[in-house]
Write a protein that holds these residues in place. Sequence first.
Motif, short mmCIF file in Angstrom:
data_model
loop_
_atom_site.label_atom_id
_atom_site.label_comp_id
_atom_site.label_asym_id
_atom_site.label_seq_id
_atom_site.Cartn_x
_atom_site.Cartn_y
_atom_site.Cartn_z
N LYS A 296 0.90 -1.36 0.05
CA LYS A 296 -0.07 -0.19 0.01
C LYS A 296 0.90 1.42 -0.24
O LYS A 296 1.71 1.49 0.78
CB LYS A 296 -0.86 -0.06 1.23
CG LYS A 296 -1.85 1.17 1.26
CD LYS A 296 -2.70 1.09 2.61
CE LYS A 296 -3.61 2.22 2.50
NZ LYS A 296 -4.59 2.32 3.57
N VAL B 116 0.60 -5.32 2.41
CA VAL B 116 -0.59 -5.58 2.85
C VAL B 116 -1.09 -7.24 2.24
O VAL B 116 -2.08 -7.73 2.38
CB VAL B 116 -1.64 -4.73 2.04
CG1 VAL B 116 -1.60 -3.32 2.97
CG2 VAL B 116 -1.33 -4.75 0.71
N GLN C 274 -5.23 -6.53 -1.75
CA GLN C 274 -5.38 -5.75 -2.81
C GLN C 274 -6.16 -6.68 -3.88
O GLN C 274 -7.17 -6.07 -4.70
CB GLN C 274 -4.35 -4.93 -3.30
CG GLN C 274 -3.89 -4.06 -2.31
CD GLN C 274 -3.03 -3.00 -2.64
OE1 GLN C 274 -2.90 -1.86 -2.44
NE2 GLN C 274 -1.79 -3.72 -3.25
N HIS D 4 -3.30 5.61 -5.42
CA HIS D 4 -3.33 4.26 -4.85
C HIS D 4 -2.52 3.43 -5.69
O HIS D 4 -2.83 2.30 -6.75
CB HIS D 4 -4.83 3.52 -4.92
CG HIS D 4 -5.66 4.54 -4.06
ND1 HIS D 4 -6.95 4.52 -4.19
CD2 HIS D 4 -5.55 5.24 -2.90
CE1 HIS D 4 -7.70 5.22 -3.01
NE2 HIS D 4 -6.54 5.73 -2.42
N TYR E 61 -2.88 -0.53 -5.46
CA TYR E 61 -3.92 -1.04 -6.11
C TYR E 61 -4.04 -0.95 -7.55
O TYR E 61 -4.42 -1.99 -8.21
CB TYR E 61 -5.27 -0.38 -5.58
CG TYR E 61 -6.56 -1.09 -6.04
CD1 TYR E 61 -6.77 -2.43 -5.66
CD2 TYR E 61 -7.46 -0.06 -6.74
CE1 TYR E 61 -8.05 -2.87 -5.92
CE2 TYR E 61 -8.64 -0.70 -6.98
CZ TYR E 61 -8.86 -2.19 -6.65
OH TYR E 61 -10.01 -2.76 -7.20
#
Length: 317
Positions: free
Chosen positions: A63, A73, A77, A284, A287
């Motif tokens: 992230k 993470v 995602q 982001h 992502y």
Amino acid sequence: MSVISRPPIIIAPQAPVPVRMPRRKSELQRTWPLYLSVAPFFLLFSVFGLFPLAFSLYLSFQKWDGIGQMTFVGWNQFAYLLTDSYFWQAIVNTLEIWLLATVPMICISVVLAFLLASPSNKLKSFYHVAFFLPHITSIVAIALVFGSLFSNQFGLINALLTALGLQRFAWLSQPWGMKIAIASMILWRTLGYHALIFMAGIQSIPATLYEAAQIDGANARQIFFRITLPLLRPVMLFTVITSTISGMQVFTEPQVLLGNDGGPGREGMTIVLYLYQQAFGSYHFGYGAAIGWGLFVLIALFSLFNWLLIQRPGARA
């Protein structure tokens, strides 16, 4: 008179003169110039291709907003990607635009290629340049031109509809109007390129097959459907797979025509445009990298599906 016997003279054999054989070069000495000549490509690919690819995979598990510290993470995602309604909407939009552009493109380009390869065509060079020119034209310029064509208020298409006594259509506000506008740009830009590819495939078909068909009394339609199309199957496979890969990566057309949000209701949002919005609009980046790898899986699956659909058993050329 006495004969004095002398011992025989023994001549010692001369040692063979060593012949110096030329030293054989090692495998590395013989091949290093070849490797050196192709080294710039691999160096550039490692810096601008391999490293970004590996970094995007690493980034998909992080992230990161592009400035602060990265936070690991894991698969979160990718798990969120499977439940993201906007991502699935972007997939549906991309597939619809791909179908609207690819199916007419293949049908029209095959017919154009058949006409271009005809011996009676006296302006082949002119048509080659004319059909290929849109492929090398700037996509941004094409999007601006088509934006003026499909404009809701002052578009040329709406002016033509009004002149014919029909009602105006909000091309850039209605869901299917936006998709048709984007697909029209893709069709116009790629039609000539694929027509030349099909023409090259037609020219590789032995002329004796056409001559035998004409002697047997076959007309142009029978020659096209009984000889040309079956023997173009490998070219068709290549065209469908490449159009699938490029169709899944549509970005400039909807971005210039509709903006970063994909137009009203996000009906023009494609997968790559959604990636751009998440990575460079919302920052982001992790992502966005996950979306990119999701796109990679989709392209691989659709390419495999196209290969299985077209390259059926017993249909190999």
